[in-house]
Design a protein around this motif. Structure first.
Motif, PDB file in Angstrom:
ATOM      1  N   UNK A 181       0.847  -1.188   0.000  1.00  0.00           N
ATOM      2  CA  UNK A 181       0.000   0.000   0.000  1.00  0.00           C
ATOM      3  C   UNK A 181       0.884   1.240   0.000  1.00  0.00           C
ATOM      4  N   UNK A 182       0.561   2.213  -0.834  1.00  0.00           N
ATOM      5  CA  UNK A 182       1.328   3.455  -0.872  1.00  0.00           C
ATOM      6  C   UNK A 182       0.418   4.607  -0.442  1.00  0.00           C
ATOM      7  N   UNK A 207       7.281  -5.674  -6.161  1.00  0.00           N
ATOM      8  CA  UNK A 207       5.944  -5.599  -5.566  1.00  0.00           C
ATOM      9  C   UNK A 207       5.075  -4.693  -6.421  1.00  0.00           C
ATOM     10  N   UNK A 208       3.767  -4.890  -6.295  1.00  0.00           N
ATOM     11  CA  UNK A 208       2.803  -4.003  -6.946  1.00  0.00           C
ATOM     12  C   UNK A 208       2.316  -3.005  -5.912  1.00  0.00           C
ATOM     13  N   UNK A 209       2.332  -1.726  -6.258  1.00  0.00           N
ATOM     14  CA  UNK A 209       1.838  -0.689  -5.348  1.00  0.00           C
ATOM     15  C   UNK A 209       0.356  -0.459  -5.590  1.00  0.00           C
ATOM     16  N   UNK A 210      -0.392  -0.383  -4.492  1.00  0.00           N
ATOM     17  CA  UNK A 210      -1.815  -0.046  -4.567  1.00  0.00           C
ATOM     18  C   UNK A 210      -2.045   1.140  -3.645  1.00  0.00           C
ATOM     19  N   UNK A 237       2.388  -4.655   3.565  1.00  0.00           N
ATOM     20  CA  UNK A 237       3.533  -3.754   3.477  1.00  0.00           C
ATOM     21  C   UNK A 237       3.018  -2.388   3.056  1.00  0.00           C
ATOM     22  N   UNK A 238       3.683  -1.348   3.546  1.00  0.00           N
ATOM     23  CA  UNK A 238       3.222   0.013   3.259  1.00  0.00           C
ATOM     24  C   UNK A 238       4.414   0.895   2.902  1.00  0.00           C
ATOM     25  N   UNK A 239       4.171   1.875   2.062  1.00  0.00           N
ATOM     26  CA  UNK A 239       5.154   2.908   1.750  1.00  0.00           C
ATOM     27  C   UNK A 239       4.485   4.255   1.951  1.00  0.00           C
ATOM     28  N   UNK A 240       5.051   5.066   2.857  1.00  0.00           N
ATOM     29  CA  UNK A 240       4.537   6.406   3.113  1.00  0.00           C
ATOM     30  C   UNK A 240       5.446   7.398   2.393  1.00  0.00           C
ATOM     31  N   UNK A 241       4.867   8.281   1.596  1.00  0.00           N
ATOM     32  CA  UNK A 241       5.617   9.348   0.930  1.00  0.00           C
ATOM     33  C   UNK A 241       5.129  10.679   1.476  1.00  0.00           C
ATOM     34  N   UNK A 242       6.065  11.522   1.921  1.00  0.00           N
ATOM     35  CA  UNK A 242       5.668  12.693   2.693  1.00  0.00           C
ATOM     36  C   UNK A 242       6.713  13.791   2.529  1.00  0.00           C
ATOM     37  N   UNK A 254       7.844   5.664  -6.957  1.00  0.00           N
ATOM     38  CA  UNK A 254       6.908   4.537  -6.883  1.00  0.00           C
ATOM     39  C   UNK A 254       7.269   3.459  -7.907  1.00  0.00           C
ATOM     40  N   UNK A 255       7.588   3.889  -9.121  1.00  0.00           N
ATOM     41  CA  UNK A 255       7.969   2.914 -10.152  1.00  0.00           C
ATOM     42  C   UNK A 255       9.222   2.146  -9.740  1.00  0.00           C
TER      43      UNK A 255
END
Length: 231
Positions: free
Chosen positions: A13-14, A215-218, A43-48, A206-207
């Motif tokens: 998850x992004x 992994x695929x980001x959703x 799994x998570x990715x936080x962009x900030x 993200x790419x």
């Protein structure tokens, strides 16, 4: 063997959190890390981006501060990650992956190199020839550092992550010895790509993240306080 027989791609998850105070993002990470101890989590990715702030790693020295710890020019936090002092500010894209490394490799050096690779591939997409420097963590163009990396991993769950200078005001770095390295400059993507935006670089991150970690980001669905609206 064709793609038909490949195992299902992992999902991550992004969250594009925009401008968020440091403490709020830090608390969000801690909330989600603690949830991994209670039940399986994605799994998570936080962009900030953060308003101006300084952070000290767990064991870092205050000798790299050019101001009194009691009177910083911006808020100062001592946090759990490794590494020395760094600076976050608008125009810098910060990525906080909260990954279960048991799904990947239980190897901290591997994980650090993967984060560097995400940034290196992101910059390569902009025709910026970034590299690693032997013995140092982070991503560089020559002797100029474009990205800092500092992580905390407990029970193989990651927090903290990478900070890539896209188009920040770099003057805030002048109040510290960034990452404890006195003889190398801090730079930004904008020095190589004038007019570049955090949003444009975020899309490339993200790419790269998807490719490097396979992994695929959703788009994430949890609320920004870490609660899940579905529950």
């Amino acid at each position: 063997m064709g793609h038909d027989h490949q195992p299902t791609q992992r999902l991550c998850e992004v969250y594009d959190l925009g401008m968020m105070p440091y403490e709020e993002a830090w608390n969000l990470q801690k909330t989600w890390v603690s949830r991994h101890r209670q039940s399986p989590q994605p799994d998570r990715l936080l962009l900030v981006e953060h308003p101006p702030v300084y952070t000290l790693g767990q064991g870092s020295t205050t000798e790299n501060l050019k101001f009194l710890e009691s009177n910083p020019p911006h808020p100062l936090f001592r946090i759990e990650r490794g590494g020395e002092v760094t600076h976050h500010c608008p125009g810098q894209l910060v990525g906080y992956p909260i990954l279960d490394l048991k799904r990947y490799q239980t190897d901290l050096h591997w994980y650090l190199r993967q984060l560097e690779e995400v940034v290196i591939q992101t910059l390569a997409a902009l025709d910026i020839p970034a590299t690693r420097q032997p013995g140092l963590t982070g991503v560089w163009v020559g002797d100029t550092k474009l990205a800092a990396i500092g992580i905390k991993v407990s029970r193989w769950i990651t927090m903290h992550g990478f900070a890539l200078n896209v188009c920040p005001d770099l003057s805030g770095f002048e109040a510290i010895v960034p990452c404890g390295i006195a003889d190398k400059a801090v730079g930004s993507v904008a020095q190589f790509c004038p007019g570049i935006s955090v949003a444009a670089v975020g899309a490339l991150v993200k790419q790269s993240f998807s490719q490097v970690f396979k992994i695929d980001l959703v788009e994430g669905t949890a609320n920004s306080d870490g609660s899940n609206p579905a529950t």
